[in-house]
Design a protein around this motif. Sequence first.
Motif, PDB file in Angstrom:
ATOM      1  N   UNK A  62      47.342 -15.573  76.688  1.00 47.99           N
ATOM      2  CA  UNK A  62      46.332 -16.386  75.897  1.00 47.99           C
ATOM      3  C   UNK A  62      44.992 -15.697  75.261  1.00 47.99           C
ATOM      4  N   UNK A  63      45.071 -14.561  75.894  1.00 50.08           N
ATOM      5  CA  UNK A  63      44.334 -14.008  74.568  1.00 50.08           C
ATOM      6  C   UNK A  63      43.990 -14.104  72.759  1.00 50.08           C
ATOM      7  N   UNK A  64      45.960 -13.768  72.915  1.00 47.69           N
ATOM      8  CA  UNK A  64      46.367 -13.140  71.894  1.00 47.69           C
ATOM      9  C   UNK A  64      46.617 -13.914  71.342  1.00 47.69           C
ATOM     10  N   UNK A  65      46.182 -15.479  71.364  1.00 46.82           N
ATOM     11  CA  UNK A  65      47.066 -16.828  71.024  1.00 46.82           C
ATOM     12  C   UNK A  65      45.751 -16.813  70.694  1.00 46.82           C
ATOM     13  N   UNK A  66      45.019 -17.251  71.100  1.00 48.94           N
ATOM     14  CA  UNK A  66      43.223 -17.767  71.325  1.00 48.94           C
ATOM     15  C   UNK A  66      42.692 -17.213  70.247  1.00 48.94           C
ATOM     16  N   UNK A  67      43.134 -15.165  69.855  1.00 47.07           N
ATOM     17  CA  UNK A  67      42.118 -14.955  69.067  1.00 47.07           C
ATOM     18  C   UNK A  67      42.523 -15.403  67.886  1.00 47.07           C
ATOM     19  N   UNK A  68      43.821 -16.094  67.516  1.00 46.91           N
ATOM     20  CA  UNK A  68      44.171 -16.512  66.465  1.00 46.91           C
ATOM     21  C   UNK A  68      43.853 -17.230  65.152  1.00 46.91           C
ATOM     22  N   UNK A  69      44.157 -18.691  66.939  1.00 49.64           N
ATOM     23  CA  UNK A  69      43.267 -19.951  66.653  1.00 49.64           C
ATOM     24  C   UNK A  69      41.788 -19.679  66.123  1.00 49.64           C
ATOM     25  N   UNK A  70      41.045 -18.300  67.121  1.00 53.12           N
ATOM     26  CA  UNK A  70      39.424 -19.138  66.826  1.00 53.12           C
ATOM     27  C   UNK A  70      39.933 -17.612  64.907  1.00 53.12           C
ATOM     28  N   UNK A  71      40.490 -16.762  64.832  1.00 48.92           N
ATOM     29  CA  UNK A  71      40.660 -16.230  63.283  1.00 48.92           C
ATOM     30  C   UNK A  71      40.853 -17.675  62.342  1.00 48.92           C
ATOM     31  N   UNK A  72      42.235 -18.647  62.673  1.00 46.48           N
ATOM     32  CA  UNK A  72      42.272 -19.303  61.726  1.00 46.48           C
ATOM     33  C   UNK A  72      41.195 -20.326  61.712  1.00 46.48           C
ATOM     34  N   UNK A  73      40.325 -20.645  62.382  1.00 45.42           N
ATOM     35  CA  UNK A  73      39.255 -21.852  62.261  1.00 45.42           C
ATOM     36  C   UNK A  73      37.910 -20.952  61.019  1.00 45.42           C
TER      37      UNK A  73
END
Lengths: 399, 157
Positions: free
Chosen positions: A91-102
């Motif tokens: 969850x930490x890794x993928x959420x971080x990716x979504x934050x980066x995408x945003x």
Amino acid sequence: MKKIERKGEVIFSSYKRGEAIHKAISMKREDILFEIRESKLKGRGGAGFPTSTKWMLVSAAQADQKYIVCNADEGEPGTFKDRVLLLEYPELVFDGMVVAAYTIGAKNGIVYLRGEYEYMLNSLEGYLDEMRKDNLLGKNICGKEGFDFDIIIRLGSGAYVCGEETALIESLEGNRGEARNRPPYPVNTGFMGKPTTVNNVETFAVVSHIVIKGGEWYKKLGTDKSTGSKLFSVSGDCDKPGVYELPWGTKISELLEIVGAKNTKAVQVGGASGICIPKSQFDRTLAYEDATTGGSIMIFNEERDLLHVLKNFMEFFVEESCGQCTPCRIGNVKLLEGVEMIEKGKFTFHHINNLKELGKSMQVASKCGLGQSSPNPFISILENFREEIFNGNGGIHGK
Amino acid sequence: MLVLEKNEMTKEIEQLVNKYGFSRSSLLPILQDIQRKHKAVPDFAQQEVARLLDIHPVEVYSVVSFYSFFNTKQKGKNLVRLCQTITCDLAGKKSVARALEREIGIKFGETTKDNKITLEYVNCLGMCDQGPALLVNERVYSKVTPEKAVQILSEIK
């Protein structure tokens, strides 16, 4: 297979899935960049490039497509923190990716998972499906109009050099994993020629926490130049090998005590491409400005033959050099030959000194990080342990 | 290769190209699927992939020869890979390797005559805290002892 020995106050602190995404979409993009710049977060893969700079460059670039790439090609000998993060804290890794995408305005994310970790693929894909169900991925994420993002997972095929970001992009494009000339950097001309940010698994995990708690909070830990905490993958001769989260600036001697290492002769910091630190320098600190590492800490006790260790490292580099540039392709073979000469006792100091010079040339002349860092163990082991290897009774003269 | 087998292979690759998309960047996933199923990427498959992706066969071969998980010669049904990197080495890789070699009568890099097992060394598997590590097909075994290694082999035989 999971093993965490010490949970620190950043990465392993409590976190609810999707928390960072919800927070991020309520913020302005510039504010997220500001928080990350405030935190002074640097790339956790080992090179230590400021994450905020990378993201700012990508977000400033004009393009119809941008990509987020998560570098999960964890190939450095002695590193296994990404395995633990992906297995236990996806969850930490993928959420971080979504934050980066945003933040940078990307629509596509790619996780480049090393081929050796294929066994994780099903659980990770399953996890991504769950995220899609909960609208943490897909169209209009969490109700944010116009924010579309999805992640795919691509497997590597057993090439260490693909951990280098331009080689990784080449591999994603279906080519041999050979590093590109830089500039242009991936932030302008990355995957498919589009602006791309390539970050380490751990970097994304840290971002998730920074978004929630702020850069100011993160900066409190660590040293001035190396803020926050780091996951260390500790292996070798100690009682409790595993993953440890410790603040940057921890002394090597402190770490050895925590992991229960006795009779330690040397610590290899930074994996095969890192440096070998002798007992006399155990008061050095783990930080970008001193002994830096992407996470790998290997401990060798008094009984270990460091020439044997060095030989293993050089064999590794000879095998993994992509062969594109001459200093690395030939240099590593020459260094390995040198180690074998020492092993057999058939060498001259003149030749070994020449090889050390060759190593220094490789550090300057090689195209990518592999050849630039592969002479590190050769130079540091022969330098720091020359008494044992060349002069001591246990060395070549004693055989 | 028989004509029937060739047709079968072509059909399979067409499906893979449909699945991953007609693009050079689909090359690795396609090759990985072929490798997984056939335990090799045979010459004919390389030519077909090249034709269907509209790239030169040499390009495909250059990729196949670059990555250590691809091979053109057939390997055994089960791939047994032992980590050879330093922490696994210090943890007793050698004795595990010898036990494996003794038990199935082949050296590392070789395949058994009945094509059941290929024995190989591999670089760091990321199991340094629990070495020696053994990768059997896609499954990882940690803290492998010579006895345990042989037992794992007997289960896949």
